[in-house]
Design an enzyme around this catalytic site. Structure first.
Site, PDB file in Angstrom:
ATOM      1  N   ASP A 185      40.903  83.576  90.356  1.00  0.00           N
ATOM      2  CA  ASP A 185      40.331  84.888  90.630  1.00  0.00           C
ATOM      3  C   ASP A 185      40.950  85.908  89.688  1.00  0.00           C
ATOM      4  OD1 ASP A 185      38.774  86.055  93.396  1.00  0.00           O
ATOM      5  OD2 ASP A 185      39.787  87.531  92.150  1.00  0.00           O
ATOM      6  N   ASP A 221      40.600  85.562  84.081  1.00  0.00           N
ATOM      7  CA  ASP A 221      39.251  86.058  83.822  1.00  0.00           C
ATOM      8  C   ASP A 221      38.387  84.857  83.454  1.00  0.00           C
ATOM      9  OD1 ASP A 221      36.897  87.186  82.844  1.00  0.00           O
ATOM     10  OD2 ASP A 221      37.905  88.720  81.654  1.00  0.00           O
ATOM     11  N   VAL A 222      37.338  84.594  84.220  1.00  0.00           N
ATOM     12  CA  VAL A 222      36.512  83.407  83.974  1.00  0.00           C
ATOM     13  C   VAL A 222      35.722  83.495  82.681  1.00  0.00           C
ATOM     14  CG1 VAL A 222      36.290  82.799  86.409  1.00  0.00           C
ATOM     15  CG2 VAL A 222      34.587  84.316  85.343  1.00  0.00           C
ATOM     16  N   ASN A 258      31.584  80.427  91.189  1.00  0.00           N
ATOM     17  CA  ASN A 258      31.143  81.492  92.092  1.00  0.00           C
ATOM     18  C   ASN A 258      31.394  82.891  91.551  1.00  0.00           C
ATOM     19  OD1 ASN A 258      30.562  82.667  94.887  1.00  0.00           O
ATOM     20  ND2 ASN A 258      32.723  83.215  94.630  1.00  0.00           N
ATOM     21  N   TYR A 305      22.063  92.026  86.230  1.00  0.00           N
ATOM     22  CA  TYR A 305      22.401  91.073  87.287  1.00  0.00           C
ATOM     23  C   TYR A 305      21.277  90.054  87.474  1.00  0.00           C
ATOM     24  CZ  TYR A 305      23.845  89.444  91.944  1.00  0.00           C
ATOM     25  OH  TYR A 305      24.239  88.676  93.009  1.00  0.00           O
ATOM     26  N   LYS A 314      21.425  85.990  86.788  1.00  0.00           N
ATOM     27  CA  LYS A 314      21.235  85.050  87.881  1.00  0.00           C
ATOM     28  C   LYS A 314      20.039  84.125  87.637  1.00  0.00           C
ATOM     29  CE  LYS A 314      24.747  86.289  90.448  1.00  0.00           C
ATOM     30  NZ  LYS A 314      25.896  85.375  90.641  1.00  0.00           N
TER      31      LYS A 314
END
Length: 256
Positions: free
Chosen positions: A33, A52-53, A79, A145, A149
């Site tokens: 996270d 940081d992903v 996620n 967004y 997605k």
């Protein structure tokens, strides 16, 4: 054998609910996270890292640690995501667009990219991507967004095709409006944009579903546990909404 599960954005919200649900089902849990404070507050039974992903070297190092500690990975819950701006498309700053797409889409891609070699070697695994009903319908005033997605669902379909011969499954979960702080921020911004109240926007979202309801993080987590289980051994390539059945993703609400 104890199931080994990694959840990104696992220190709060949907991710934390997933981590708790998998642990309750008997799995070993590792979360990553961005919020170092939230990571530090995670249960002592979890492995937890702050990163940081969207930072590939950090993600690569995370999966190297997973391999060293666990020898493999059974379930990846990619996620991590942010809501991004709420604004008409002509008012969206490029920097805000890029950050939203980077976290939501590139974060999922990088997690999958570095999980796949571990899963290929064992010829098994489940990849679960968190998308959104925005990735099925689109949402006005949420262009970055919704675009990210939708792309996540395309990535998932490609992963399912590419990895199926290795015994690896991929699915995406599309939550509807999820009760919690992030959705509260969305409601506030949308109310300001539409010149109405938070409660009117809330009721509009709920009225846009057949079940007239928001969902909870635990609802989404329960689906993730199922998709990661042997009960879903032949479920792959699926876009699964947990949303009370969205009929209208943009219910019109009266102005104040």
């Amino acid at each position: 054998m104890t199931q080994r599960v990694l959840v990104t954005a696992g220190a709060s919200g949907i991710g934390a609910a997933m981590a708790k649900a998998f642990e309750a089902a008997g799995a070993s849990v590792w979360i990553a996270d961005l919020d170092a404070t939230a990571v530090a507050a995670c249960p002592s039974t979890w492995r937890a890292d702050a990163l940081d992903v969207a930072d590939e070297p950090a993600v690569a190092d995370l999966f190297a640690q997973v391999e060293a500690a666990w020898g493999g990975l059974d379930v990846l819950c990619a996620n991590a995501g942010i809501a991004g701006p709420t604004a008409p498309v002509e008012e969206v700053a490029l920097e805000a667009w890029r950050r939203c797409v980077s976290v939501n889409l590139e974060g999922a891609f990088l997690a999958a990219k570095h999980a796949v070699p571990l899963m290929k070697r064992q010829r098994s695994g489940a990849i679960i991507l968190t998308s959104s009903t925005a990735g099925i319908f689109g949402y006005p005033n949420r262009a970055p967004y919704a675009a990210a997605k939708w792309a996540i669902n395309g990535l998932m379909k490609t992963l399912a095709m590419e990895l199926g011969p290795f015994g690896i499954r991929a699915n995406s979960i599309c939550p509807g409006a999820v009760e919690g702080p992030r959705m509260e921020a969305v409601l506030a911004r949308e109310a300001a944009l539409k010149g109405t109240t938070r409660d009117a926007v809330y009721q509009g979202y709920a009225a846009g579903t057949s079940m007239r309801s928001f969902v909870t993080a635990e609802d989404v987590a329960a689906m993730a546990v199922f998709l990661g289980s042997d009960a879903a051994r032949l479920v792959s390539g699926q876009i699964i909404a947990v949303d009370g059945h969205t009929e209208n993703p943009d219910p019109k609400v009266p102005a104040r």
